[in-house]
Design an enzyme around this catalytic site. Sequence first.
Site, PDB file in Angstrom:
ATOM      1  N   ARG A   1      12.180  -5.862   5.337  1.00  0.00           N
ATOM      2  CA  ARG A   1      11.899  -4.479   4.924  1.00  0.00           C
ATOM      3  C   ARG A   1      12.713  -3.426   5.692  1.00  0.00           C
ATOM      4  NH1 ARG A   1       5.726  -2.293   4.864  1.00  0.00           N
ATOM      5  NH2 ARG A   1       5.760  -2.545   7.121  1.00  0.00           N
TER       6      ARG A   1
ATOM      7  N   LYS B   1       0.830  -1.216   0.000  1.00  0.00           N
ATOM      8  CA  LYS B   1       0.000   0.000   0.000  1.00  0.00           C
ATOM      9  C   LYS B   1       0.861   1.260   0.000  1.00  0.00           C
ATOM     10  CE  LYS B   1      -1.962  -1.193   3.920  1.00  0.00           C
ATOM     11  NZ  LYS B   1      -1.523  -2.513   4.355  1.00  0.00           N
TER      12      LYS B   1
ATOM     13  N   ARG C   1      11.310  -0.879  11.106  1.00  0.00           N
ATOM     14  CA  ARG C   1      10.230  -0.677  12.075  1.00  0.00           C
ATOM     15  C   ARG C   1      10.294  -1.731  13.169  1.00  0.00           C
ATOM     16  NH1 ARG C   1       4.817   0.032   8.633  1.00  0.00           N
ATOM     17  NH2 ARG C   1       4.090  -1.220  10.364  1.00  0.00           N
TER      18      ARG C   1
HETATM   19  P1  ADP Z   1       1.079  -2.117   8.203  1.00  0.00           P
HETATM   20  O1  ADP Z   1       2.346  -2.190   7.427  1.00  0.00           O
HETATM   21  O2  ADP Z   1       0.933  -3.195   9.215  1.00  0.00           O
HETATM   22  O3  ADP Z   1      -0.113  -1.981   7.328  1.00  0.00           O
HETATM   23  P2  ADP Z   1       0.820   0.577   9.360  1.00  0.00           P
HETATM   24  O4  ADP Z   1       2.020   1.392   9.215  1.00  0.00           O
HETATM   25  O5  ADP Z   1      -0.372   0.929   8.543  1.00  0.00           O
HETATM   26  O6  ADP Z   1       1.259  -0.919   9.147  1.00  0.00           O
HETATM   27  O7  ADP Z   1       0.352   0.539  10.895  1.00  0.00           O
HETATM   28  C1  ADP Z   1       1.229   0.175  11.937  1.00  0.00           C
HETATM   29  C2  ADP Z   1       0.468   0.031  13.259  1.00  0.00           C
HETATM   30  O8  ADP Z   1      -0.197   1.279  13.578  1.00  0.00           O
HETATM   31  C3  ADP Z   1      -0.662  -0.996  13.269  1.00  0.00           C
HETATM   32  O9  ADP Z   1      -0.193  -2.295  13.533  1.00  0.00           O
HETATM   33  C4  ADP Z   1      -1.547  -0.428  14.398  1.00  0.00           C
HETATM   34  O10 ADP Z   1      -1.001  -0.685  15.672  1.00  0.00           O
HETATM   35  C5  ADP Z   1      -1.477   1.059  14.186  1.00  0.00           C
HETATM   36  N1  ADP Z   1      -2.529   1.554  13.263  1.00  0.00           N
HETATM   37  C6  ADP Z   1      -2.334   2.127  12.049  1.00  0.00           C
HETATM   38  N2  ADP Z   1      -3.499   2.474  11.481  1.00  0.00           N
HETATM   39  C7  ADP Z   1      -4.476   2.102  12.342  1.00  0.00           C
HETATM   40  C8  ADP Z   1      -5.906   2.160  12.330  1.00  0.00           C
HETATM   41  N3  ADP Z   1      -6.567   2.673  11.284  1.00  0.00           N
HETATM   42  N4  ADP Z   1      -6.582   1.683  13.405  1.00  0.00           N
HETATM   43  C9  ADP Z   1      -5.931   1.171  14.455  1.00  0.00           C
HETATM   44  N5  ADP Z   1      -4.592   1.055  14.526  1.00  0.00           N
HETATM   45  C10 ADP Z   1      -3.860   1.517  13.498  1.00  0.00           C
END
Ligand code: ADP
Length: 215
Positions: free
Chosen positions: A127, A14, A161
């Site tokens: 990553r 994404k 990360r």
């Molecule tokens: P990923 O690569 O897992 O899609 P993101 O960078 O989008 O990771 O999100 C990392 C973390 O931030 C998630 O595992 C969660 O803890 C939190 N997070 C991000 N977006 C949301 C959301 N919309 N609702 C709840 N938690 C979120």
Amino acid sequence: MTNIILMGPPGAGKGTQARHLVETRNMVQLSTGDMLREAQASGTEMGKKVAAIMAEGKLVTDEIVIGLIREKLQEGSEGGFIFDGFPRTLPQADALEKLLSEMGLKLDAVIEMQVDDEALVARITGRSTCGDCGEVYHDATKPWPADGKCANCGGGNQKRRPDDNEDSLKTRLMEYYKKTSPLIGYYWAKDNLQRLDGLASIDEVRKSIAWILGE
Ligand code: ADP
């Protein structure tokens, strides 16, 4: 102006696609994950509160992420918004619908990037990103340059990360299947779901998205 949601499990690609759309279509990327990481880095109360939850791979509360999105939507965007990692629960999807309609905006497409779990583990555990410009690297497929400098901006700030490890990833996937995947049916029923093969090359996925967006 086009508003889209990029949906898919962690590691589906994404962020990579969102970056491209920002560069080529003047869209604004709203990544709740990035916003939460920024809050952590700047040491805000909220950032401290969510750090442990994120490291474990669990979802933070709907209230927090909806608040973040509301704030950013008010800043506006000429090219439209890319929702990346939001909504992740049905209450978040309802809140988004309400916020958009209050602003006279609508969703043009929800794009689901499909990738199987084994590929996700491989993608996520290798990553890293450039802490200066956000360029994404992978140990096996696109390694960080041997001279230690980002190929895109020349910075020397390689980052991994804390939640990109196998344990957190399992929790993140479980959260995705339990709480986020029901949104696929929700948007399918609303007639704006589009699916694509997230295992295709970055360029092929770009082309599929461009086709969906009517180019
Ligand atoms: P990923 O690569 O897992 O899609 P993101 O960078 O989008 O990771 O999100 C990392 C973390 O931030 C998630 O595992 C969660 O803890 C939190 N997070 C991000 N977006 C949301 C959301 N919309 N609702 C709840 N938690 C979120």
